[in-house]
Scaffold this active site. Structure first.
Site, short mmCIF file in Angstrom:
data_model
loop_
_atom_site.label_atom_id
_atom_site.label_comp_id
_atom_site.label_asym_id
_atom_site.label_seq_id
_atom_site.Cartn_x
_atom_site.Cartn_y
_atom_site.Cartn_z
N GLU A 217 3.50 -11.43 2.68
CA GLU A 217 3.28 -11.74 4.10
C GLU A 217 1.81 -12.07 4.30
O GLU A 217 0.98 -11.17 4.48
CB GLU A 217 3.67 -10.56 5.00
CG GLU A 217 5.15 -10.31 5.13
CD GLU A 217 5.45 -9.27 6.20
OE1 GLU A 217 4.53 -8.90 6.98
OE2 GLU A 217 6.60 -8.80 6.25
N GLU B 282 8.42 -2.65 3.82
CA GLU B 282 7.20 -1.89 4.10
C GLU B 282 7.52 -0.40 4.29
O GLU B 282 7.04 0.24 5.22
CB GLU B 282 6.49 -2.45 5.34
CG GLU B 282 5.94 -3.85 5.14
CD GLU B 282 5.18 -4.37 6.35
OE1 GLU B 282 5.55 -4.02 7.48
OE2 GLU B 282 4.21 -5.13 6.16
#
Length: 598
Positions: free
Chosen positions: A265, A187
């Protein structure tokens, strides 16, 4: 009316059903992006993963096998996990891969559980873990700029990865291991630095140490794709059930116009902070979101599937206007609880994932040699509904619900025992109890209960639709095999005619597909139905080849052939016959057949 020339068999004995599940040799293994069809290919076969996150560093080593086994039994085919740098390099140049830090042992446990691996080695992992996995000793240089191309930081990263990545190299899928893809950073688009040189350095380092074949990817939320993605790394997204799936997948398409949709995710729950309530996520919302993604053909990783515990001092903290330390428990409201218990959320998700109809393969291995024929049976009428039993790929016979079949097996120590279970249809009348399918009791060999079964739900319809190639096997002569086996061929028709009926003389029992459409079961040997209805719209017009695929579960006739009739045989009736030989004794050009209407 018979065909003027016999038609040859393009794909005879294409694939033993069981061989679909055996690991191929290392030099044939591959996991790649199919850019033309927007999907993954595993060993050349269309594939999508339904994965769950589990962190080995949050679970005592003695419990790894239990948690992984529960994930596999939930229907997952992969596990995703991070590697926390600070957990393995507590001091510069001092490495610990022992005990619960034995990463290779965890990879092996995942392999035993028949789970593929999606690896996320960082260097930064977040994961609500202390300093996001970065070692605190990095801060001994006060001016170090973390997660950037700062020379001091890159030197530490390079040193660490030159230790870690060679350890996992043998476990890459194309090398014979179970790691199918690896994430670069984590991320990164959410980090303030937005240092593209840093990401390029990491990508180059991974390629230098792992080679060109492994699939490398990035993961970002919708706001982080600009700085988190990098050409040459496959872009994936993450979001939860409350987010706008359509909008976020559209953003992924801006960075990856082709290839599979991937949510790396998908949040099944959320973390907890000290002083706040325990976070939960609605079962209905989580299952509905998963079902919608699967309908799109997306690959999905559920974060977390088992959260575990922040033992010791390993919990992280967040800064959201003020300091928020994270609790010791990392239960995460996950499908498998912190203590390893299955939850209603797990059963609900399993119902979304599972293949409710069709076939399930059960596999175990003999722990001792069986020299004399020994009875193999399932107590309490525990076969629901029909079991095809094989030892080392050799068909042994059938066990059937409510039938007193007897099977006797022999085998060497370590021999593979496979039981292919066919669901013959759930009760619709005459009972108000749940008609569960599969093996409801553990099978017994002699007086020994067989344990350590692996279970494989088989997506046979997808295999037939997408995999079987229209290639000709030359100079092949059909054998008379026993046990589950595929036959396939192609044929063309004239435009005239209407619906027709497929007759399978001499075949025993199985399933038939025409042009990928599942016509249904045949059971020629038991009857009374002898034909299957083939609606005319299923067949391609003149000039196109139609493909028929048979999964024969027991015995193939000595001279395999199929026939198309102008009327059904539901018991006995007169009919016209159009014969299509499945013999491969001759090689000749095919001619279209004329089908009569009814």
């Amino acid at each position: 009316m018979a065909l003027r020339k016999p038609l040859c068999l393009p794909s005879l004995l294409l694939l033993l059903l069981l061989l679909l599940l055996l690991l191929p040799q290392a030099d044939t293994r591959s996991f790649v992006v199919d850019w033309n069809q927007d999907r993954f290919l595993l060993d050349g076969v269309p594939f999508r993963y339904v994965s769950g996150s589990l962190h080995y560093f949050r679970v005592p080593r003695v419990l790894w096998a239990d948690r992984l086994f529960k994930m596999r039994m939930s229907g997952l085919n992969a596990v995703q996990f991070y590697v926390p740098w600070n957990y393995h390099e507590p001091e510069p140049g001092v490495y610990n891969f022992n005990g619960s830090r034995d990463l290779i042992a965890f990879l092996n446990e995942a392999s035993i559980a028949n789970l593929l691996v999606i690896l996320r080695p960082g260097p930064y992992i977040c994961a609500e873990w202390e300093m996001g996995g970065l070692p605190a000793w990095l801060l001994r240089k006060p001016n170090v700029r973390l997660r950037t191309s700062d020379p001091d930081f890159l030197a530490a990263v390079d040193s660490w990865f030159k230790v870690l990545l060679p350890k996992i190299y043998p476990w890459l899928y194309h090398n014979g291991g179970n790691i199918i893809s690896i994430q670069v950073e984590n991320e990164y688009g959410s980090y303030r630095a937005c240092d593209i040189s840093y990401m390029r350095h990491l990508a180059g380092l991974f390629r230098a140490l792992l080679g060109e074949e492994i699939l490398l990817f990035t993961t970002d939320g919708p706001e982080g794709l600009k700085c988190g993605s990098l050409e040459g790394l496959y872009t994936t997204v993450d979001f939860g059930p409350a987010d706008n799936m359509t909008k976020i997948f559209a953003l992924q398409r801006e960075y990856e116009p082709h290839g599979p949709l991937v949510n790396s995710e998908y949040y099944t729950g959320w973390l907890d902070y000290w002083g706040q309530n325990h976070s939960t996520r609605s079962i209905t919302d989580v299952t509905r979101g998963l079902e919608n993604m699967l309908k799109l053909g997306a690959s999905v990783n559920m974060y977390m599937f088992h959260g575990g515990t922040n033992f010791g001092y390993w919990n992280g903290a967040d800064e959201k206007g003020h300091f928020l330390p994270i609790t010791t428990s990392y239960d995460y409201d996950a499908p498998i609880s912190e203590a390893g218990d299955v939850t209603p959320k797990l059963f609900a998700l399993r119902n979304v994932i599972s293949q409710d109809r069709g076939f399930m393969l059960y596999r175990t291995y003999l722990m001792y040699p069986v020299f004399e024929p020994t009875q193999f049976w399932v107590p309490n009428n525990g076969v629901h509904d029909r079991a095809y039993v094989m030892v080392d790929g050799v068909f042994q016979g059938v066990l059937e619900r409510n039938m007193k079949h007897k099977l006797f097996l022999t085998g060497k120590m370590g021999a593979t025992v496979d039981v292919l279970l066919e669901n013959m249809g759930r009760l619709s009348f005459g009972s108000n109890y749940s008609d569960f399918k599969g093996l409801l009791e553990p099978p017994i060999l002699g007086q020994t209960i067989l344990t350590h079964w692996l279970m494989f739900p088989l997506e046979v319809d997808k295999l037939v639709k997408w995999w079987f190639p229209p290639q000709l096997l030359k100079n092949s002569r059909p054998q008379i095999p026993s046990g589950p086996i595929f036959y396939s061929t192609t044929f063309s028709i004239l435009d005239s005619g209407g619906d027709t009926f497929l007759f399978l003389p001499g075949w025993t029992k199985g399933q038939v597909w025409i042009n990928g459409f599942n016509l249904g079961r045949y059971w020629t040997k038991r009857g009374p139905q002898q034909t299957l209805y083939v609606p005319r719209p299923l067949l391609f017009p003149t000039g196109s080849l139609n493909k028929i695929t048979l999964l024969e579960l027991e015995n193939v006739p000595p001279q395999p052939e199929i026939q198309f009739l102008d009327s059904p045989i539901l018991n006995s009736t007169l009919h016209k016959t159009y014969i299509y030989s499945l013999s491969a004794d001759t090689q000749s050009d095919s001619e279209p057949m004329e089908l009569s209407g009814h």
